[in-house]
Design a protein around this motif. Structure first.
Motif, short mmCIF file in Angstrom:
data_model
loop_
_atom_site.label_atom_id
_atom_site.label_comp_id
_atom_site.label_asym_id
_atom_site.label_seq_id
_atom_site.Cartn_x
_atom_site.Cartn_y
_atom_site.Cartn_z
N TYR A 194 45.28 23.10 -22.38
CA TYR A 194 44.03 22.55 -22.91
C TYR A 194 44.35 21.65 -24.08
O TYR A 194 45.48 21.63 -24.57
CB TYR A 194 43.08 23.68 -23.35
N VAL A 195 43.35 20.89 -24.51
CA VAL A 195 43.54 20.03 -25.68
C VAL A 195 42.26 20.05 -26.51
O VAL A 195 41.17 20.21 -25.96
CB VAL A 195 43.96 18.60 -25.26
N ARG A 196 42.40 19.92 -27.80
CA ARG A 196 41.24 19.86 -28.68
C ARG A 196 40.90 18.41 -28.99
O ARG A 196 41.78 17.55 -29.01
CB ARG A 196 41.51 20.60 -29.99
N VAL A 197 39.62 18.17 -29.27
CA VAL A 197 39.13 16.83 -29.57
C VAL A 197 39.95 16.18 -30.70
O VAL A 197 40.39 15.04 -30.58
CB VAL A 197 37.63 16.84 -29.94
N ASN A 198 40.21 16.93 -31.77
CA ASN A 198 40.94 16.37 -32.91
C ASN A 198 42.36 15.95 -32.54
O ASN A 198 42.84 14.90 -32.96
CB ASN A 198 41.01 17.38 -34.06
N GLN A 199 43.01 16.81 -31.77
CA GLN A 199 44.37 16.55 -31.32
C GLN A 199 44.41 15.27 -30.46
O GLN A 199 45.28 14.42 -30.62
CB GLN A 199 44.82 17.76 -30.50
N LEU A 200 43.45 15.16 -29.56
CA LEU A 200 43.36 14.01 -28.67
C LEU A 200 43.11 12.73 -29.47
O LEU A 200 43.73 11.69 -29.22
CB LEU A 200 42.24 14.26 -27.65
N SER A 201 42.23 12.81 -30.46
CA SER A 201 41.93 11.66 -31.32
C SER A 201 43.18 11.19 -32.05
O SER A 201 43.45 9.99 -32.15
CB SER A 201 40.88 12.02 -32.37
N GLU A 202 43.94 12.16 -32.57
CA GLU A 202 45.17 11.80 -33.28
C GLU A 202 46.15 11.08 -32.38
O GLU A 202 46.72 10.06 -32.73
CB GLU A 202 45.85 13.06 -33.83
N LYS A 203 46.35 11.65 -31.17
CA LYS A 203 47.31 11.07 -30.23
C LYS A 203 46.90 9.67 -29.82
O LYS A 203 47.75 8.82 -29.56
CB LYS A 203 47.42 11.95 -28.98
N LEU A 204 45.61 9.42 -29.69
CA LEU A 204 45.14 8.13 -29.21
C LEU A 204 44.79 7.18 -30.35
O LEU A 204 44.42 6.03 -30.12
CB LEU A 204 43.92 8.31 -28.30
N ASN A 205 44.90 7.70 -31.58
CA ASN A 205 44.59 6.87 -32.74
C ASN A 205 43.15 6.38 -32.77
O ASN A 205 42.89 5.20 -33.05
CB ASN A 205 45.53 5.67 -32.79
N VAL A 206 42.22 7.25 -32.45
CA VAL A 206 40.80 6.89 -32.46
C VAL A 206 40.04 7.95 -33.25
O VAL A 206 40.57 9.02 -33.53
CB VAL A 206 40.21 6.78 -31.03
N ARG A 207 38.79 7.65 -33.58
CA ARG A 207 38.01 8.62 -34.34
C ARG A 207 37.48 9.73 -33.43
O ARG A 207 37.16 9.48 -32.26
CB ARG A 207 36.84 7.91 -35.03
N PRO A 208 37.36 10.94 -33.97
CA PRO A 208 36.86 12.06 -33.17
C PRO A 208 35.50 11.78 -32.53
O PRO A 208 35.25 12.22 -31.41
CB PRO A 208 36.75 13.21 -34.18
N SER A 209 34.65 11.00 -33.22
CA SER A 209 33.33 10.71 -32.64
C SER A 209 33.46 9.88 -31.36
O SER A 209 32.72 10.09 -30.39
CB SER A 209 32.44 10.00 -33.65
N SER A 210 34.44 8.94 -31.34
CA SER A 210 34.66 8.15 -30.12
C SER A 210 35.22 9.05 -29.01
O SER A 210 34.83 8.94 -27.85
CB SER A 210 35.66 7.03 -30.37
N THR A 211 36.14 9.93 -29.41
CA THR A 211 36.73 10.84 -28.43
C THR A 211 35.64 11.71 -27.78
O THR A 211 35.61 11.84 -26.55
CB THR A 211 37.77 11.75 -29.11
N THR A 212 34.77 12.24 -28.61
CA THR A 212 33.70 13.10 -28.08
C THR A 212 32.86 12.36 -27.04
O THR A 212 32.55 12.90 -25.98
CB THR A 212 32.81 13.61 -29.23
N LYS A 213 32.54 11.11 -27.32
CA LYS A 213 31.72 10.31 -26.38
C LYS A 213 32.41 10.16 -25.03
O LYS A 213 31.82 10.36 -23.98
CB LYS A 213 31.44 8.92 -26.95
N VAL A 214 33.71 9.78 -25.08
CA VAL A 214 34.43 9.56 -23.83
C VAL A 214 34.61 10.88 -23.07
O VAL A 214 34.44 10.93 -21.85
CB VAL A 214 35.81 8.89 -24.09
N VAL A 215 34.91 11.93 -23.82
CA VAL A 215 35.11 13.23 -23.17
C VAL A 215 33.81 13.70 -22.50
O VAL A 215 33.84 14.27 -21.40
CB VAL A 215 35.64 14.27 -24.19
N GLN A 216 32.69 13.41 -23.13
CA GLN A 216 31.41 13.78 -22.50
C GLN A 216 31.20 13.02 -21.19
O GLN A 216 30.72 13.57 -20.21
CB GLN A 216 30.25 13.54 -23.46
#
Ligand code: CA
Length: 158
Positions: free
Chosen positions: A43-65
């Motif tokens: 599994y992966v957490r939103v924060n971890q994914l944001s860090e790896k992709l160099n994007v903000r957590p709010s953007s990550t949440t949108k795409v993940v949704q």
């Protein structure tokens, strides 16, 4: 919106996506990264994914949704993201596609712009070209003397 049945095959995915871009290039990058991380930890957490992709957590949440609406990831509580079966098979394809393009570019002598070029090419390459490139990579790896010959030739032209 759920994935239709054709999504269960990589070929189906590639065909549908080249017609209607169900996944944008950016969504493909997210899914590929989720797959890479989930290979190790499941599994992966939103924060971890944001860090790896160099994007903000709010953007990550949108795409993940969006990926979740397409039935590719399960995203529920505590910011934990997991892949569904469809997500796994497409993620596996995306990672493989990335590696085939990267190996190809390395084989032809691309160095400084290797990752940038891989990221540009991978999203738009057709499945038939990808298969041909994969075949060339395998040929070169089975015939190191040919690869060497090409390297010598290329360097002599510079
Ligand atoms: Ca990639």
């Amino acid at each position: 919106m759920k994935m239709n049945r054709e999504f269960h095959t990589v070929r189906g995915y590639q065909m549908l996506n080249s017609e209607s871009k169900i996944l944008t290039s950016s969504m493909e990058d997210y899914l590929e990264m989720i797959y890479r991380i989930c290979l190790k930890s499941g599994y992966v957490r939103v924060n971890q994914l944001s860090e790896k992709l160099n994007v903000r957590p709010s953007s990550t949440t949108k795409v993940v949704q969006k990926l979740s609406e397409l039935g590719l990831v399960d995203y529920q509580r505590y910011g934990i993201i997991q892949l569904t079966e469809d997500g796994k098979s497409i993620g596996e394809f995306l990672l493989e596609r990335h590696e085939i393009i990267e190996t190809f570019l390395r084989n032809i002598g691309v160095k400084e712009t290797l990752l940038k070029d891989t990221e540009l090419i991978e999203h738009d390459v057709s499945l038939s070209a990808l298969e041909a490139i994969d075949s060339l990579n395998k040929f070169l790896s089975d015939n190191p003397q040919v690869k060497k010959q090409y390297e010598v030739y290329r360097l002599s032209k510079n």
